[in-house]
Scaffold this active site. Sequence first.
Site, PDB file in Angstrom:
ATOM      1  N   LEU A 178       0.646  -1.198   0.084  1.00 45.18           N
ATOM      2  CA  LEU A 178      -0.010  -0.134  -0.082  1.00 45.18           C
ATOM      3  C   LEU A 178       0.783   1.228   0.034  1.00 45.18           C
ATOM      4  O   LEU A 178       0.708   2.123  -0.499  1.00 45.18           O
ATOM      5  CB  LEU A 178      -0.991  -0.070   1.083  1.00 45.18           C
ATOM      6  N   ASP A 181      -9.692  -5.230   8.746  1.00 45.54           N
ATOM      7  CA  ASP A 181     -11.044  -6.078   8.763  1.00 45.54           C
ATOM      8  C   ASP A 181     -10.906  -7.225   9.873  1.00 45.54           C
ATOM      9  O   ASP A 181     -12.107  -7.509  10.553  1.00 45.54           O
ATOM     10  CB  ASP A 181     -11.409  -6.636   7.589  1.00 45.54           C
ATOM     11  N   TYR A 214      -2.745 -10.993  14.991  1.00 49.05           N
ATOM     12  CA  TYR A 214      -2.649  -9.929  14.049  1.00 49.05           C
ATOM     13  C   TYR A 214      -3.915  -9.067  14.354  1.00 49.05           C
ATOM     14  O   TYR A 214      -3.757  -7.923  14.596  1.00 49.05           O
ATOM     15  CB  TYR A 214      -2.467 -10.307  12.678  1.00 49.05           C
ATOM     16  N   TRP A 222      -8.542  -7.407   2.250  1.00 47.52           N
ATOM     17  CA  TRP A 222      -8.068  -8.078   1.120  1.00 47.52           C
ATOM     18  C   TRP A 222      -7.521  -7.201  -0.033  1.00 47.52           C
ATOM     19  O   TRP A 222      -7.974  -7.000  -1.010  1.00 47.52           O
ATOM     20  CB  TRP A 222      -9.706  -8.587   0.328  1.00 47.52           C
TER      21      TRP A 222
HETATM   22  N1  LIG Z   1      -2.311  -6.629   3.042  1.00 55.47           N
HETATM   23  C1  LIG Z   1      -3.707  -6.587   3.213  1.00 55.47           C
HETATM   24  O1  LIG Z   1      -4.674  -7.346   2.858  1.00 55.47           O
HETATM   25  C2  LIG Z   1      -4.383  -5.642   4.319  1.00 55.47           C
HETATM   26  C3  LIG Z   1      -5.469  -5.632   4.799  1.00 55.47           C
HETATM   27  C4  LIG Z   1      -6.075  -4.920   5.857  1.00 55.47           C
HETATM   28  C5  LIG Z   1      -5.043  -3.903   6.449  1.00 55.47           C
HETATM   29  N2  LIG Z   1      -3.865  -4.052   5.807  1.00 55.47           N
HETATM   30  C6  LIG Z   1      -2.877  -2.961   6.623  1.00 55.47           C
HETATM   31  O2  LIG Z   1      -2.361  -2.025   5.790  1.00 55.47           O
HETATM   32  C7  LIG Z   1      -1.032  -1.673   6.038  1.00 55.47           C
HETATM   33  C8  LIG Z   1      -0.219  -1.884   4.756  1.00 55.47           C
HETATM   34  O3  LIG Z   1      -0.243  -2.955   4.581  1.00 55.47           O
HETATM   35  P1  LIG Z   1       0.673  -3.945   3.475  1.00 55.47           P
HETATM   36  O4  LIG Z   1       0.019  -5.210   2.923  1.00 55.47           O
HETATM   37  O5  LIG Z   1       0.940  -2.597   2.412  1.00 55.47           O
HETATM   38  O6  LIG Z   1       1.953  -3.965   4.057  1.00 55.47           O
HETATM   39  P2  LIG Z   1       3.403  -4.612   3.646  1.00 55.47           P
HETATM   40  O7  LIG Z   1       3.385  -4.685   2.169  1.00 55.47           O
HETATM   41  O8  LIG Z   1       3.660  -5.859   4.202  1.00 55.47           O
HETATM   42  O9  LIG Z   1       4.456  -3.638   3.910  1.00 55.47           O
HETATM   43  C9  LIG Z   1       4.750  -3.294   5.231  1.00 55.47           C
HETATM   44  C10 LIG Z   1       5.815  -2.106   5.160  1.00 55.47           C
HETATM   45  O10 LIG Z   1       5.971  -1.659   6.455  1.00 55.47           O
HETATM   46  C11 LIG Z   1       7.396  -1.401   6.660  1.00 55.47           C
HETATM   47  N3  LIG Z   1       7.712  -1.575   8.053  1.00 55.47           N
HETATM   48  C12 LIG Z   1       7.662  -2.972   8.881  1.00 55.47           C
HETATM   49  N4  LIG Z   1       8.227  -2.659   9.911  1.00 55.47           N
HETATM   50  C13 LIG Z   1       8.508  -1.439  10.151  1.00 55.47           C
HETATM   51  C14 LIG Z   1       9.153  -0.619  11.236  1.00 55.47           C
HETATM   52  N5  LIG Z   1       9.553  -1.041  12.327  1.00 55.47           N
HETATM   53  N6  LIG Z   1       9.574   0.773  10.931  1.00 55.47           N
HETATM   54  C15 LIG Z   1       9.256   1.376   9.704  1.00 55.47           C
HETATM   55  N7  LIG Z   1       8.539   0.579   8.629  1.00 55.47           N
HETATM   56  C16 LIG Z   1       8.418  -0.948   8.820  1.00 55.47           C
HETATM   57  C17 LIG Z   1       7.964  -2.423   5.775  1.00 55.47           C
HETATM   58  O11 LIG Z   1       9.437  -2.058   5.633  1.00 55.47           O
HETATM   59  P3  LIG Z   1      10.517  -3.173   5.086  1.00 55.47           P
HETATM   60  O12 LIG Z   1      10.115  -3.743   3.803  1.00 55.47           O
HETATM   61  O13 LIG Z   1      11.805  -2.452   4.954  1.00 55.47           O
HETATM   62  O14 LIG Z   1      10.266  -4.199   6.270  1.00 55.47           O
HETATM   63  C18 LIG Z   1       7.024  -2.198   4.631  1.00 55.47           C
HETATM   64  O15 LIG Z   1       7.577  -1.240   3.751  1.00 55.47           O
HETATM   65  C19 LIG Z   1      -0.621  -2.406   7.285  1.00 55.47           C
HETATM   66  O16 LIG Z   1      -0.927  -1.662   8.335  1.00 55.47           O
HETATM   67  C20 LIG Z   1      -1.730  -3.433   7.384  1.00 55.47           C
HETATM   68  O17 LIG Z   1      -1.981  -4.015   8.713  1.00 55.47           O
HETATM   69  C21 LIG Z   1      -3.496  -4.820   4.884  1.00 55.47           C
END
Ligand SMILES: NC(=O)c1ccc[n+]([C@@H]2O[C@H](COP(=O)([O-])OP(=O)(O)OC[C@H]3O[C@@H](n4cnc5c(N)ncnc54)[C@H](OP(=O)(O)O)[C@@H]3O)[C@@H](O)[C@H]2O)c1
Length: 291
Positions: A12, A101, A126, A151
């Site tokens: 994201l 969600d 989580y 999702w």
């Molecule tokens: N994916 C889904 O379906 C989904 C659904 C609902 C909500 N969300 C929420 O949406 C948000 C984004 O999700 P995403 O899927 O895009 O996540 P993602 O692809 O796993 O990316 C996570 C990001 O967080 C960074 N990060 C992790 N630990 C960190 C720290 N201690 N300090 C600074 N940066 C840190 C990572 O950097 P590195 O790569 O350098 O580790 C990466 O850039 C999250 O809050 C997640 O809980 C996601």
Amino acid sequence: MRILIVGSSGMLGSECKEVLGRDHELITPDRKEMDIVSWDQVIETLQDTSPQVIINCAGFTDVDACETEDFKVRKINVEGPRNLAQCSARFECRLVHISSDYIFDGQKTMPQPYFEDDTPNPLSAYGKSKMESEKAVRENSPYYIIVRTGWLFGINGDNFVKSIIRQAKGRKKTLLKVVNDQFGSPTWTYRLALQIKKLIENEGRGTYHATAEGYCSRFECAEHIVKKLGLKASVQPRSIKEVKAPAVRPKNCLLENRLLKKQGLNIMRDWKKDLDTFLEKFGDQIIKESN
Ligand SMILES: NC(=O)c1ccc[n+]([C@@H]2O[C@H](COP(=O)([O-])OP(=O)(O)OC[C@H]3O[C@@H](n4cnc5c(N)ncnc54)[C@H](OP(=O)(O)O)[C@@H]3O)[C@@H](O)[C@H]2O)c1
């Protein structure tokens, strides 16, 4: 506006960087430059850059790994957002925090969706950490926007849509068994980034649900992908009970974008329309990359 995006290398975050960078000045430190768990690094970055908005796309997002990584999950998903919220209050800048969600138990009868003021009851570590992240944000800054989504799919990072394409792309007919009793709204990160931009530009405040319109089961979503890309795989339904995963997932992940609609700010689209556009744009690329 000057906007600090945290987690800009993620699925994201990278999309937010692309979309918000068109009209705004961005600061996008990587994790080494600003680890949200480190109070010193967070406050130093804020002092040096004076953003008007922080968008927190960082998180520990491996739902199954969260079950056994308690310490790390707390640090990244709860203490990190708390640090950001305290800085948001101190520097009087807005904080957009992304939640999930999975804070709900998914026990509502389908197709009843969850609303912003429904009571959370997470089933997984989580989900619990995301619920606590919201509390940490609300309690520490008056300038917050919480965006609950679910999702997600996008071109960067691993996600369900890319995983189905990778598994189904072979020349021989593959059999894919996909759960047909878990429901949600596949949401394109590009659309969500546009929605976040809209919220920021329109002085949004409070807790919002932001997922695609309409819903499907994982099975229906997989079938749609295979058909749209003309892949050879055969998709067969199975129950979520047959999946042996460490974390329990909610069955009903439907979120209604009630507050966005009430405020005339909802720009989320039907999941099929966005998924089709995504597949037209990136389907071939994902197939090639996974060869
Ligand atoms: N994916 C889904 O379906 C989904 C659904 C609902 C909500 N969300 C929420 O949406 C948000 C984004 O999700 P995403 O899927 O895009 O996540 P993602 O692809 O796993 O990316 C996570 C990001 O967080 C960074 N990060 C992790 N630990 C960190 C720290 N201690 N300090 C600074 N940066 C840190 C990572 O950097 P590195 O790569 O350098 O580790 C990466 O850039 C999250 O809050 C997640 O809980 C996601």
